[in-house]
Design an enzyme around this catalytic site. Structure first.
Site, PDB file in Angstrom:
ATOM      1  N   THR A  46       0.828  -1.190  -0.021  1.00  0.00           N
ATOM      2  CA  THR A  46       0.014   0.035  -0.056  1.00  0.00           C
ATOM      3  C   THR A  46       0.877   0.980  -0.322  1.00  0.00           C
ATOM      4  O   THR A  46       0.531   2.361  -0.777  1.00  0.00           O
ATOM      5  CB  THR A  46      -0.900   0.215   1.363  1.00  0.00           C
ATOM      6  OG1 THR A  46      -1.709  -1.170   1.246  1.00  0.00           O
ATOM      7  CG2 THR A  46      -1.942   1.199   1.179  1.00  0.00           C
ATOM      8  N   THR A  47       2.114   1.260   0.706  1.00  0.00           N
ATOM      9  CA  THR A  47       2.835   2.359   1.094  1.00  0.00           C
ATOM     10  C   THR A  47       3.664   2.708  -0.422  1.00  0.00           C
ATOM     11  O   THR A  47       3.955   3.820  -0.550  1.00  0.00           O
ATOM     12  CB  THR A  47       3.883   2.254   2.287  1.00  0.00           C
ATOM     13  OG1 THR A  47       3.007   1.973   3.258  1.00  0.00           O
ATOM     14  CG2 THR A  47       4.546   3.511   2.517  1.00  0.00           C
ATOM     15  N   TYR A 109     -12.876  -4.279  -2.545  1.00  0.00           N
ATOM     16  CA  TYR A 109     -13.759  -3.642  -3.552  1.00  0.00           C
ATOM     17  C   TYR A 109     -14.916  -4.835  -3.605  1.00  0.00           C
ATOM     18  O   TYR A 109     -15.948  -4.789  -3.172  1.00  0.00           O
ATOM     19  CB  TYR A 109     -13.748  -3.117  -4.957  1.00  0.00           C
ATOM     20  CG  TYR A 109     -14.902  -2.433  -5.475  1.00  0.00           C
ATOM     21  CD1 TYR A 109     -15.494  -1.399  -4.851  1.00  0.00           C
ATOM     22  CD2 TYR A 109     -15.454  -3.363  -6.539  1.00  0.00           C
ATOM     23  CE1 TYR A 109     -16.530  -0.718  -5.521  1.00  0.00           C
ATOM     24  CE2 TYR A 109     -16.536  -2.632  -7.175  1.00  0.00           C
ATOM     25  CZ  TYR A 109     -17.132  -1.607  -6.494  1.00  0.00           C
ATOM     26  OH  TYR A 109     -18.332  -1.011  -7.369  1.00  0.00           O
ATOM     27  N   TYR A 135      -2.431 -10.611   4.356  1.00  0.00           N
ATOM     28  CA  TYR A 135      -2.424  -9.129   5.028  1.00  0.00           C
ATOM     29  C   TYR A 135      -4.010  -8.869   5.198  1.00  0.00           C
ATOM     30  O   TYR A 135      -4.712  -8.851   4.245  1.00  0.00           O
ATOM     31  CB  TYR A 135      -1.995  -8.475   3.845  1.00  0.00           C
ATOM     32  CG  TYR A 135      -1.784  -6.720   4.199  1.00  0.00           C
ATOM     33  CD1 TYR A 135      -2.005  -6.260   5.408  1.00  0.00           C
ATOM     34  CD2 TYR A 135      -1.466  -6.029   3.021  1.00  0.00           C
ATOM     35  CE1 TYR A 135      -2.120  -4.978   5.551  1.00  0.00           C
ATOM     36  CE2 TYR A 135      -1.536  -4.364   3.390  1.00  0.00           C
ATOM     37  CZ  TYR A 135      -1.697  -4.102   4.632  1.00  0.00           C
ATOM     38  OH  TYR A 135      -1.791  -2.562   4.960  1.00  0.00           O
ATOM     39  N   ARG A 140      -9.200  -0.674   4.789  1.00  0.00           N
ATOM     40  CA  ARG A 140      -8.893  -0.288   3.386  1.00  0.00           C
ATOM     41  C   ARG A 140      -9.470  -1.161   2.435  1.00  0.00           C
ATOM     42  O   ARG A 140      -9.777  -0.716   1.297  1.00  0.00           O
ATOM     43  CB  ARG A 140      -7.250  -0.045   3.092  1.00  0.00           C
ATOM     44  CG  ARG A 140      -6.551   1.039   4.189  1.00  0.00           C
ATOM     45  CD  ARG A 140      -5.215   1.063   3.470  1.00  0.00           C
ATOM     46  NE  ARG A 140      -5.128   1.838   2.218  1.00  0.00           N
ATOM     47  CZ  ARG A 140      -4.511   3.025   2.132  1.00  0.00           C
ATOM     48  NH1 ARG A 140      -3.656   3.494   3.066  1.00  0.00           N
ATOM     49  NH2 ARG A 140      -4.522   3.529   0.832  1.00  0.00           N
ATOM     50  N   LYS A 164       0.058 -10.416   8.345  1.00  0.00           N
ATOM     51  CA  LYS A 164       0.040  -9.163   8.591  1.00  0.00           C
ATOM     52  C   LYS A 164      -0.994  -8.435   9.237  1.00  0.00           C
ATOM     53  O   LYS A 164      -2.057  -8.574   8.593  1.00  0.00           O
ATOM     54  CB  LYS A 164       0.731  -8.169   7.538  1.00  0.00           C
ATOM     55  CG  LYS A 164       0.914  -6.786   8.057  1.00  0.00           C
ATOM     56  CD  LYS A 164       1.236  -5.743   6.450  1.00  0.00           C
ATOM     57  CE  LYS A 164       1.271  -4.391   7.043  1.00  0.00           C
ATOM     58  NZ  LYS A 164       1.469  -3.521   5.845  1.00  0.00           N
ATOM     59  N   ILE A 206       5.718  -4.542   9.907  1.00  0.00           N
ATOM     60  CA  ILE A 206       5.801  -4.335   8.430  1.00  0.00           C
ATOM     61  C   ILE A 206       5.415  -3.167   8.494  1.00  0.00           C
ATOM     62  O   ILE A 206       4.380  -2.623   8.605  1.00  0.00           O
ATOM     63  CB  ILE A 206       4.929  -5.075   7.489  1.00  0.00           C
ATOM     64  CG1 ILE A 206       5.422  -6.643   7.553  1.00  0.00           C
ATOM     65  CG2 ILE A 206       5.142  -4.570   6.143  1.00  0.00           C
ATOM     66  CD1 ILE A 206       4.600  -7.518   6.762  1.00  0.00           C
TER      67      ILE A 206
END
Length: 296
Positions: A46-47, A109, A135, A140, A164, A206
């Site tokens: 994501t980052t 989504y 994850y 999100r 994660k 992480i």
């Protein structure tokens, strides 16, 4: 054996002015982390703005990072997608390229039922010859991996080894560890919960924070593992104001600003992300100085 213990940086992706990936600067960032205590590079998460990368960019970024790291520390490739076929392809190719592990986010989504998540992760694991860290970040993706689902996958699939956990729900994390009898590689996905998750048997974090404070993030974990719980806790609490500033706008807007404030040329953001509001940027700079980070 875990892919890594300690601090894995969820590394940002630097861009040129035209929005293309700046691989020269990416190499400098990788070198910076290898030299400053980071225990693993997590690329295309994501980052790293993976959501706006083409599949070609995604795989090139992974391959270059593996080359740049040159075996100094493990590389974990973000290969998740809301399309199972895409996640399978990215995961297969990243494993072939030599990634030490894969970080696979839940479908976003379109979401999935828990049964759908089991089939999604099993399909990826069948095709990708690398250990997989699931994850879970429902804030999100809108899709949570329930503890029973995590436990079932880790027990049934040899190369699904960890999670994660970024739900922010410590009770959920504790339930995962109870159901797996601790036989799972657990990583904090929230920088403000590193110590609590290590206390439950976690292997590390992480981290977004590690982009700007790699040595300190490593030390939070290292001190804990060495038995210096008080020292670990002190560092964790000292970092809270900076962590709050790094999440004052949606990630990775603040952290990319923070890295640029340190004098690293990492470029802008890809739309729909936009530059940080000036008032928030000033608070971020203040928090960085208070933490002891030198600004350019």
């Amino acid at each position: 054996m875990a892919i890594f213990t300690g601090s894995g940086v969820a590394i940002i992706t630097p861009f040129h002015e035209d929005g293309s990936i700046n691989y020269d600067q990416l190499k400098k960032l990788v070198d910076y982390h290898c030299e400053n205590g980071t225990d693993s590079i997590v690329i295309c998460g994501t980052t790293g703005e993976s959501a706006t990368m083409t599949e070609e960019e995604h795989l090139e970024c992974i391959k270059r990072t593996i080359d740049f790291t040159a075996g100094r520390i493990p590389v974990i490739a973000g290969t998740g997608s809301n399309c199972t076929a895409t996640a399978v392809e990215l995961s297969r190719e990243a494993a072939k390229a030599g990634a030490d592990g894969l970080l696979v986010v839940t479908p976003y989504y379109n979401k999935a039922t828990q049964k759908g998540l089991i089939e999604h992760y099993k399909a990826i694991a069948r095709e990708a010859d690398a250990p997989i860290i699931m994850y879970s970040v429902a804030s999100r993706t809108g899709c949570n991996i329930e503890p029973a689902t995590v436990a079932a996958l880790v027990k049934e699939v040899d190369n699904i080894v960890g999670v994660k956990e970024a739900s922010g729900n410590i009770s959920q994390v504790a339930k995962i560890m109870q159901l797996t009898q601790g036989d799972i590689d657990l990583y904090s996905g929230n920088d403000d919960q590193i110590v609590p998750i290590l206390a439950l048997g976690g292997k590390g974090v992480i981290s977004v924070l590690s982009n700007v404070a790699p040595r300190e993030t490593h030390e939070i974990c290292a001190k804990f593992f060495a038995g210096d719980i008080e020292g670990s806790r002190e560092l964790q609490l000292k970092a809270i104001p900076l962590i709050n500033a790094l999440f004052s706008e949606v990630n990775p807007i603040p952290v990319k600003k923070a890295v640029s404030l340190m004098g690293m040329e990492v470029g802008g953001l890809r739309m729909p992300l936009t530059e940080m509001e000036e008032a928030n940027a000033q608070k971020l700079a203040q928090a960085m100085r208070a933490f002891g980070i030198q600004l350019a």
